[in-house]
Scaffold this active site. Structure first.
Site, PDB file in Angstrom:
ATOM      1  N   ASP A 517       0.836  -1.201   0.000  1.00  0.00           N
ATOM      2  CA  ASP A 517       0.000   0.000   0.000  1.00  0.00           C
ATOM      3  C   ASP A 517       0.871   1.252   0.000  1.00  0.00           C
ATOM      4  O   ASP A 517       0.447   2.317   0.446  1.00  0.00           O
ATOM      5  CB  ASP A 517      -0.979   0.008   1.180  1.00  0.00           C
ATOM      6  CG  ASP A 517      -0.283  -0.145   2.524  1.00  0.00           C
ATOM      7  OD1 ASP A 517       0.964  -0.116   2.559  1.00  0.00           O
ATOM      8  OD2 ASP A 517      -0.981  -0.282   3.543  1.00  0.00           O
ATOM      9  N   HIS A 518       2.081   1.113  -0.534  1.00  0.00           N
ATOM     10  CA  HIS A 518       3.023   2.231  -0.558  1.00  0.00           C
ATOM     11  C   HIS A 518       2.951   2.951  -1.897  1.00  0.00           C
ATOM     12  O   HIS A 518       3.729   2.707  -2.808  1.00  0.00           O
ATOM     13  CB  HIS A 518       4.442   1.719  -0.293  1.00  0.00           C
ATOM     14  CG  HIS A 518       4.555   0.999   1.014  1.00  0.00           C
ATOM     15  ND1 HIS A 518       5.393  -0.072   1.215  1.00  0.00           N
ATOM     16  CD2 HIS A 518       3.900   1.190   2.196  1.00  0.00           C
ATOM     17  CE1 HIS A 518       5.265  -0.509   2.462  1.00  0.00           C
ATOM     18  NE2 HIS A 518       4.372   0.242   3.063  1.00  0.00           N
ATOM     19  N   VAL A 519       1.969   3.833  -2.005  1.00  0.00           N
ATOM     20  CA  VAL A 519       1.736   4.594  -3.231  1.00  0.00           C
ATOM     21  C   VAL A 519       2.329   5.986  -3.067  1.00  0.00           C
ATOM     22  O   VAL A 519       2.207   6.603  -2.010  1.00  0.00           O
ATOM     23  CB  VAL A 519       0.231   4.672  -3.539  1.00  0.00           C
ATOM     24  CG1 VAL A 519      -0.279   3.325  -4.017  1.00  0.00           C
ATOM     25  CG2 VAL A 519      -0.575   5.097  -2.312  1.00  0.00           C
TER      26      VAL A 519
END
Length: 591
Positions: A517-519
């Site tokens: 979830d590292h956007v």
């Protein structure tokens, strides 16, 4: 007609890690700060005390600490010729539901990016030539700052959060037990590394035998009690294993609630407005500054908050969307490559290996959110890419945190029964014998990976949704395949009886698959206003009293979690505001 609140020195939009760190710095300097957050107030003692915290159904399965997609979603497509449609489940955008943001429910990996990550374009050209930096698909650019410039602010963040770890490079001297590839540190971590558990032992032995250098991941799960520079006391981790998607009732996982709010909320020059959705930044008549923000409160009323300085410190999709809706800065055009707002969306490129062993006692119910071992031998530019068809790399890690009894039922070798007595027998055996090698890879920006306002869909307030256009770069696909093979080799060396490799980049990118979830990106920083929306101080090139802070500023993604870098950049920006900007308002960098 919007009603108007009293003017503040600074208004902060989003009270997660970035907003809390900036509010602490700015109020300590004497500025009057108002923070506005979309979520409700939440804290440890009332929302996630020990009595309710280890509840897998409530927190991990039903995701009660996350913002539901109905409240804040976006649309997605892979290519320019497709029509984007809304994301209707959580997917990769795991936004915090209340004050504290994702800092309340995160796992706790607290990395620094490597020196190479900040100067990808320059260093790629220096080592491999211009052709590798301009392959036609990639859109590489430097950050406008170096690791050394950011190092003091990494140190400040780590001391506020009490990060546990072992230095690998202390003032240029390589130290045993740490990461030999990290940038030089001026001080060791404030608290020692966490304990080494059984899966880590197996990984460490195997990778040492292969000539690699394993080390314990730096963690915001504290190994011992710590009193931070703000005078806030935290406890030692009890290795309960319930961290990712959970609050910490033990006050041993660093979060804005645990580290900053106890000091910040006592300051008379700070206030927070909750359950308020900011829709735009208000531009001044001079076209060179902003006058504050407009938000909609929980009663549906439109309210203006005037301020001398505006700081957007929300999640990266919100920072980008607010800026686009405010018509500040030129939107990025993938066809002409002109414009800066929305540019350089990047994800992370994930591959790895599932492993099952025989006759082990891994005890996965003992763990912590960031607890694990990693090798960086194949991360960033730590290895020679001359004969490879990609740049970048991945940290290869194993975790000691995944003992959730419901979720672990899915982690069975291929061919295991999925029902009945056979399933129960397989689960009873392999609950104790499962492990994972997770390759958390870098992600290089591309010409067609970007964010803009969707022409078809709007939210409940009539504001256009953000539209994401993105697919993995071929560079990143090649990197993921390469590191997957390395993890397979390590799994065999570890003695796994069953191995199932995985590679999320071998298919088209989708927001539905929670590989990570590292956007990042959308409001990239840099020294050139033609390719960046904010300057090296995260100050808008188009309005000098507007600062946009968070992972939205990253021009590319590294093979590490972003939180430590988000925190360091926030502190650096806040220092620049109260030490330089307030005394002489204007651009902090030349265009």
């Amino acid at each position: 007609m919007a009603s108007k609140r009293p003017k503040a020195d600074v208004v902060i939009v989003g009270l997660g890690w970035s907003g809390a760190l900036m509010a602490e710095e700015l109020t300590r300097a004497g500025l009057n700060v108002v923070a506005i957050d979309r979520g409700a107030w939440q804290d440890t003692s009332t929302h996630t005390p020990p009595a309710v915290d280890p509840d897998e159904l409530r927190w991990s399965s039903r995701k009660e600490l996350l913002t539901p997609p109905r409240d804040n979603t976006l649309t997605f497509r892979n290519r320019l010729d497709q029509v984007a449609v809304p994301q209707r489940d959580y997917g990769i955008f795991e936004l915090g539901k209340g004050v504290g943001g994702a800092g309340f429910h995160w796992a706790g990996m607290a990395w620094r990016f490597s020196p190479w990550d900040f100067e990808v374009r320059t260093r790629t050209i220096e080592r491999y030539g211009m052709e590798r930096a301009e392959d036609g698909e990639l859109q590489l650019q430097d950050w406008g700052i170096t690791y050394d410039e950011l190092e003091p602010f990494y140190d400040r963040f780590e001391r506020i959060a009490g990060i546990s770890g072992t230095a690998g490079n202390l003032n240029g001297e390589i130290k045993a037990g740490g990461n030999p590839y990290e940038g030089a540190r001026t001080r060791d971590y404030p608290t020692p590394a966490l304990k080494t558990l059984r899966m880590m032992e197996i990984f460490n032995d195997a990778t040492n035998e292969m000539g690699y250098t394993p080390f314990t991941i730096p963690a915001a799960n504290l190994s011992e009690p710590w009193v931070n520079p703000l005078g806030v006391a935290m406890g030692a981790c009890t290795y309960c294993g319930f961290c990712l998607a959970y609050g910490c009732g033990n006050y041993s996982k660093s979060s804005p609630q645990a580290c900053i709010f106890p000091a910040l909320m006592r300051r008379p020059n700070f206030s927070v407005i909750t359950k308020a959705c900011v829709t735009r930044v208000n531009k001044a008549a001079d076209g060179e500054t902003v006058t504050g923000i407009t938000y909609i409160d929980e009663g549906g009323r439109e309210i203006e908050q005037p301020a001398d300085i505006v700081c957007l410190t929300a999640f990266m999709i919100d920072n980008t969307r607010i800026l686009l809706n405010s018509e500040i800065g030129q939107p990025y055009n993938p066809n002409t490559r002109e414009g800066v707002v929305g540019r350089n969306f990047s994800f992370q490129t994930i591959s790895g290996t599932h492993m099952w062993f025989e006759n082990e006692q891994i005890n996965p119910f003992v763990g912590a959110g960031a607890l694990g071992s990693q090798i960086d031998d194949f991360n960033g530019d730590n290895f020679d890419h001359s004969d490879l068809d990609f740049i970048g790399g991945a940290g290869i890690l194993t975790l000691s945190r995944d003992g959730l009894p419901i979720a672990r039922a899915e982690s069975l070798p291929e061919g295991s029964p999925r029902w009945g007595q056979g399933f129960k027998q397989a689960y009873a055996k392999y609950y104790q014998n499962y492990g994972i090698l997770f390759n958390q890879g870098s992600s290089m920006p591309t010409r067609t990976g970007y964010l803009d306002l969707d022409p078809n869909y709007k939210d409940k307030f009539g504001v256009p949704l953000l539209r994401l256009t993105y697919d993995y770069a071929q560079n990143d696909r090649n990197m993921a395949a390469f590191t997957m093979e390395r993890s397979n080799e390590i799994a065999r060396q570890m003695g796994a009886s069953h191995i199932t490799p995985f590679n999320y980049a071998d298919k088209p990118f989708t927001t539905a698959k929670i590989a990570s979830d590292h956007v990042i990106g959308g409001v990239p920083m840099g020294a050139d206003p033609a390719t960046s929306a904010v300057n090296p101080w995260l100050q808008s090139w188009d309005a000098h009293n507007l600062f946009v802070v968070g992972a939205s500023a990253f021009p590319n993604n590294a093979g590490y979690n972003p939180t430590g870098t988000v925190g360091a950049l926030a502190i650096r920006t806040a220092r620049a505001i109260h030490e330089r900007y307030v005394q002489n308002p204007g651009p902090l960098a030349e265009s």
